[in-house]
Motif scaffolding. Structure first.
Motif, PDB file in Angstrom:
ATOM      1  N   PRO A   1       0.743  -1.336  -0.087  1.00  0.00           N
ATOM      2  CA  PRO A   1       0.238  -0.371  -0.059  1.00  0.00           C
ATOM      3  C   PRO A   1       0.660   1.279   0.136  1.00  0.00           C
ATOM      4  CG  PRO A   1      -0.459  -1.965   1.964  1.00  0.00           C
ATOM      5  CD  PRO A   1       0.645  -2.167   1.394  1.00  0.00           C
ATOM      6  N   THR A   2       0.552   2.013  -0.268  1.00  0.00           N
ATOM      7  CA  THR A   2       1.084   3.595  -0.258  1.00  0.00           C
ATOM      8  C   THR A   2       0.101   4.747   0.196  1.00  0.00           C
ATOM      9  OG1 THR A   2       0.073   4.287  -2.705  1.00  0.00           O
ATOM     10  CG2 THR A   2       1.710   3.031  -3.098  1.00  0.00           C
ATOM     11  N   ASN A   3       1.026   5.698   0.904  1.00  0.00           N
ATOM     12  CA  ASN A   3       0.129   6.754   1.362  1.00  0.00           C
ATOM     13  C   ASN A   3       0.001   8.330  -0.084  1.00  0.00           C
ATOM     14  OD1 ASN A   3       3.170   8.087   0.807  1.00  0.00           O
ATOM     15  ND2 ASN A   3       3.681   8.169   2.924  1.00  0.00           N
ATOM     16  N   ARG A   4      -0.476   8.759   0.992  1.00  0.00           N
ATOM     17  CA  ARG A   4      -0.964   9.836  -0.682  1.00  0.00           C
ATOM     18  C   ARG A   4       0.029  10.314  -1.231  1.00  0.00           C
ATOM     19  NH1 ARG A   4      -0.276  14.998   1.978  1.00  0.00           N
ATOM     20  NH2 ARG A   4       0.191  14.934   4.445  1.00  0.00           N
ATOM     21  N   LEU A   5       0.652  11.053  -0.789  1.00  0.00           N
ATOM     22  CA  LEU A   5       2.448  10.867  -1.437  1.00  0.00           C
ATOM     23  C   LEU A   5       2.656   9.997  -2.370  1.00  0.00           C
ATOM     24  CD1 LEU A   5       4.442  12.800   0.862  1.00  0.00           C
ATOM     25  CD2 LEU A   5       2.519  13.570  -0.772  1.00  0.00           C
ATOM     26  N   GLY A   6       2.596   8.902  -2.686  1.00  0.00           N
ATOM     27  CA  GLY A   6       2.991   7.798  -3.662  1.00  0.00           C
ATOM     28  C   GLY A   6       4.027   6.416  -2.612  1.00  0.00           C
ATOM     29  N   TYR A   7       4.441   7.278  -1.089  1.00  0.00           N
ATOM     30  CA  TYR A   7       5.182   6.488  -0.794  1.00  0.00           C
ATOM     31  C   TYR A   7       4.751   4.683  -0.531  1.00  0.00           C
ATOM     32  CZ  TYR A   7       8.466  10.047  -0.953  1.00  0.00           C
ATOM     33  OH  TYR A   7       8.841  11.230  -0.970  1.00  0.00           O
ATOM     34  N   THR A   8       5.756   3.953   0.237  1.00  0.00           N
ATOM     35  CA  THR A   8       5.457   2.865   0.741  1.00  0.00           C
ATOM     36  C   THR A   8       6.162   2.574   1.970  1.00  0.00           C
ATOM     37  OG1 THR A   8       7.318   1.168   0.266  1.00  0.00           O
ATOM     38  CG2 THR A   8       4.928   1.394  -1.224  1.00  0.00           C
TER      39      THR A   8
ATOM     40  N   ALA B   1       6.847   2.211  15.516  1.00  0.00           N
ATOM     41  CA  ALA B   1       5.575   3.360  15.590  1.00  0.00           C
ATOM     42  C   ALA B   1       6.699   4.343  15.226  1.00  0.00           C
ATOM     43  CB  ALA B   1       5.860   3.629  17.059  1.00  0.00           C
ATOM     44  N   ILE B   2       7.902   4.612  14.918  1.00  0.00           N
ATOM     45  CA  ILE B   2       8.111   6.026  13.936  1.00  0.00           C
ATOM     46  C   ILE B   2       7.560   5.836  12.976  1.00  0.00           C
ATOM     47  CG2 ILE B   2       9.630   7.497  13.720  1.00  0.00           C
ATOM     48  CD1 ILE B   2      10.487   7.301  17.210  1.00  0.00           C
ATOM     49  N   ARG B   3       8.179   4.911  12.236  1.00  0.00           N
ATOM     50  CA  ARG B   3       8.373   4.860  10.958  1.00  0.00           C
ATOM     51  C   ARG B   3       6.776   4.579   9.954  1.00  0.00           C
ATOM     52  NH1 ARG B   3       8.364  -1.474   9.349  1.00  0.00           N
ATOM     53  NH2 ARG B   3       6.784  -0.892   9.572  1.00  0.00           N
ATOM     54  N   ASN B   4       6.064   3.570  11.003  1.00  0.00           N
ATOM     55  CA  ASN B   4       4.706   3.554  11.037  1.00  0.00           C
ATOM     56  C   ASN B   4       3.725   5.168  10.651  1.00  0.00           C
ATOM     57  OD1 ASN B   4       4.703   0.986  10.537  1.00  0.00           O
ATOM     58  ND2 ASN B   4       3.555   0.196  11.947  1.00  0.00           N
ATOM     59  N   ALA B   5       3.773   5.996  11.895  1.00  0.00           N
ATOM     60  CA  ALA B   5       3.886   7.106  11.391  1.00  0.00           C
ATOM     61  C   ALA B   5       4.050   7.979  10.806  1.00  0.00           C
ATOM     62  CB  ALA B   5       3.968   8.094  13.046  1.00  0.00           C
ATOM     63  N   CYS B   6       5.288   8.015  10.142  1.00  0.00           N
ATOM     64  CA  CYS B   6       5.394   9.474   9.184  1.00  0.00           C
ATOM     65  C   CYS B   6       5.253   8.778   8.405  1.00  0.00           C
ATOM     66  CB  CYS B   6       7.742   8.746   9.512  1.00  0.00           C
ATOM     67  SG  CYS B   6       7.995   9.419  11.006  1.00  0.00           S
ATOM     68  N   PHE B   7       4.960   7.338   8.188  1.00  0.00           N
ATOM     69  CA  PHE B   7       4.422   7.019   6.728  1.00  0.00           C
ATOM     70  C   PHE B   7       2.402   7.003   6.399  1.00  0.00           C
ATOM     71  CE2 PHE B   7       1.394   3.349   4.787  1.00  0.00           C
ATOM     72  CZ  PHE B   7       2.022   3.637   3.383  1.00  0.00           C
ATOM     73  N   GLU B   8       2.331   6.861   8.022  1.00  0.00           N
ATOM     74  CA  GLU B   8       0.439   7.331   7.762  1.00  0.00           C
ATOM     75  C   GLU B   8       0.566   8.887   7.600  1.00  0.00           C
ATOM     76  OE1 GLU B   8      -2.224   5.272   7.611  1.00  0.00           O
ATOM     77  OE2 GLU B   8      -0.998   2.932   8.334  1.00  0.00           O
ATOM     78  N   SER B   9       0.981   9.879   7.810  1.00  0.00           N
ATOM     79  CA  SER B   9       1.566  10.320   7.792  1.00  0.00           C
ATOM     80  C   SER B   9       1.450  11.363   6.401  1.00  0.00           C
ATOM     81  CB  SER B   9       2.128  11.522   9.243  1.00  0.00           C
ATOM     82  OG  SER B   9       1.558  11.184  10.772  1.00  0.00           O
TER      83      SER B   9
END
Length: 349
Positions: free
Chosen positions: A14-21, A44-52
Motif C-alpha cells: 500500500p502507498t500513502n497519499r504521496l505514493g510512498y510505501t 511505531a515511528i516508521r509507521n507514524a511517518c508513513f501514515e502522516s
C-alpha cells in the motif's frame, strides 16, 4: 552478517497519499537485543511517518548516546540523521531547527541520555519550545554498560545484581509538564494502537512535543533465580569470552481507554498501565500533574496524552526569526553590511 535490509518488496505494498510505501521509511536491520522494546518504538515511528505522509527526505532524526540512540539507524534510512554526543542532542536539535525550520525533527533519547548527563539541556529545550518531537525510550537502566540503575529507576526496584534502588526515580513526564512543555504524552512500547497516534500528533504539533515511552530491557531485567540469567549461564560455560543474550519475545499489549492493564516483564515483575479516558482534560497543566502523581501513588503508570497547549508558539516565532529557513538566505541577506549593523547597534544603546 549484513545489517542492510533486502531491497526487494512486494510490488503491491500500500502507498500513502504521496505514493510512498512503508518500506520507504525503513532503516537497517536492528542489532539490538531480540525482543527489545526499542525496536517497537522504531516501528511505531516508521509507521507514524508513513501514515502522516511526510516525505522521508524532509525528516531529520537526531540522537545522543545509548541503546536508544542507536535506534535512528533502524528507521527512516532515507532521512537526514545526526548521532551527537552523550546528552547533547538538544543542542544539535536546536541549531538544526533554527537553521532549517521546514524539516520535521525527531529526537530519540534514553533515560540516561536525558535524565542524567543531558538533564540540563533537556530542560532548556523545553523552555525554548523548540519545534520537534522528543521521544525517550525509558527502561530504567544503562543497557550499554551492564544494566546499572538509571535516574528513572523506581524506588525499591531490584537491579540485575540484586541491589535495591534506594532513590526516588525522576518522572520525566511530570518534569516536562512542570517545566512548561506544550505537548506531553506517555505510552508503552508494546501498545502500538496508542503509541503511533501519539507520535503522529506530536509531529503535527507546533512546538516541543515530548513522549515518555516505557520500553522494557530484555537483557538486564533478569533476576538471580532465573535459569536463563547471565550469572546462571556464565556459571555453566567454560571460558565464554562474550555475553550471551537470551532470545525473548517482544512484549505487546492493547487495552481500552479508562482501564488498567497489568503487563508482566521478562523478569517476572509486573507494571500496571492505566490509559486515560475521554473525560481526561488535556489542557489542564495542574490537573495533569495531579493525575500523574495520583497514578504513581496507586502504583500505576498513566499513559496517553497528558497535556496539550494548542496555542503555543515555537522558538522561531518567539525570537521573531525570518520566515524563510536560515539555510536558504543568501550572503546579502545574512551580511547586509556595516551600515545596517551600525543602525542595529544604535538601536541597542
Amino acid at each position: 552478517m549484513s545489517y542492510i535490509k533486502p531491497t526487494f518488496r512486494h510490488p503491491r505494498l500500500p502507498t500513502n497519499r504521496l505514493g510512498y510505501t512503508v518500506a520507504d521509511y525503513d532503516g537497517s536491520i536492528s542489532t539490538l537485543c531480540a525482543g527489545c522494546g526499542h525496536d517497537s518504538i522504531s516501528a511505531a515511528i516508521r509507521n507514524a511517518c508513513f501514515e502522516s505522509a511526510i516525505p522521508p527526505h524532509r525528516i531529520a532524526k537526531i540522537s545522543g548516546i545509548g541503546c536508544s540512540s542507536k535506534m535512528p539507524t533502524y528507521f527512516l534510512g532515507k532521512s537526514h540523521g545526526f548521532n551527537s554526543v552523550h546528552g547533547r542532542m538538544p543542542s544539535v536539535a536546536t541549531g538544526a531547527s533554527l537553521g532549517n525550520r521546514n524539516l520535521t525533527y525527531i529526537g530519540v533519547s534514553g533515560d540516561g541520555d536525558t535524565a542524567s548527563i543531558g538533564m540540563g539541556q533537556f530542560v532548556h529545550l523545553i523552555r525554548r519550545n523548540v519545534n520537534m518531537t522528543y521521544i525517550v525510550a525509558n527502561n530504567g537502566c544503562y543497557g550499554l554498560t551492564k544494566g546499572q540503575d538509571s535516574a528513572t529507576a523506581d524506588l525499591g526496584s531490584v537491579a540485575k545484581g540484586g541491589a535495591v534502588n534506594p532513590f526516588d526515580g525522576i518522572d520525566l513526564g511530570s518534569l516536562a509538564v512542570l517545566q512548561g512543555a506544550s505537548f506531553v504524552a506517555r505510552s508503552f512500547s508494546g501498545d502500538k494502537a496508542q503509541l503511533e497516534p501519539l507520535i503522529r500528533a506530536a509531529m503535527a504539533h507546533k512546538g516541543f512535543a515530548f513522549i515518555d515511552v516505557v520500553s522494557p530491557c530484555v537483557t538486564f531485567n533478569n533476576h538471580n533465580g532465573s535459569t536463563k540469567s547471565y550469572s546462571e549461564t556464565r556459571d555453566h560455560l567454560d571460558a565464554m569470552p562474550l555475553d550471551f543474550v537470551p532470545m525473548r519475545e517482544e512484549i505487546r499489549t492493547q487495552y481500552d481507554e479508562g482501564t488498567t492493564q497489568n503487563v508482566t516483564l521478562h523478569d517476572g515483575s509486573v507494571i500496571h498501565l492505566h490509559k486515560a479516558d475521554s473525560s481526561y482534560k488535556t489542557d489542564d497543566r495542574n490537573g495533569a500533574m495531579a493525575a500523574v502523581q495520583k497514578a504513581k501513588d496507586e502504583g500505576r503508570i498513566l499513559t496517553g496524552l497528558l497535556y496539550l497547549d494548542p496555542d503555543t508558539q515555537d522558538l522561531n516565532q518567539n525570537i521573531s526569526l525570518a520566515t524563510r529557513p536560515l539555510n536558504e538566505l543568501g550572503k546579502d541577506e545574512l551580511c547586509p553590511g556595516s551600515k545596517v549593523l551600525d543602525s542595529i547597534n544604535e538601536g541597542l544603546r
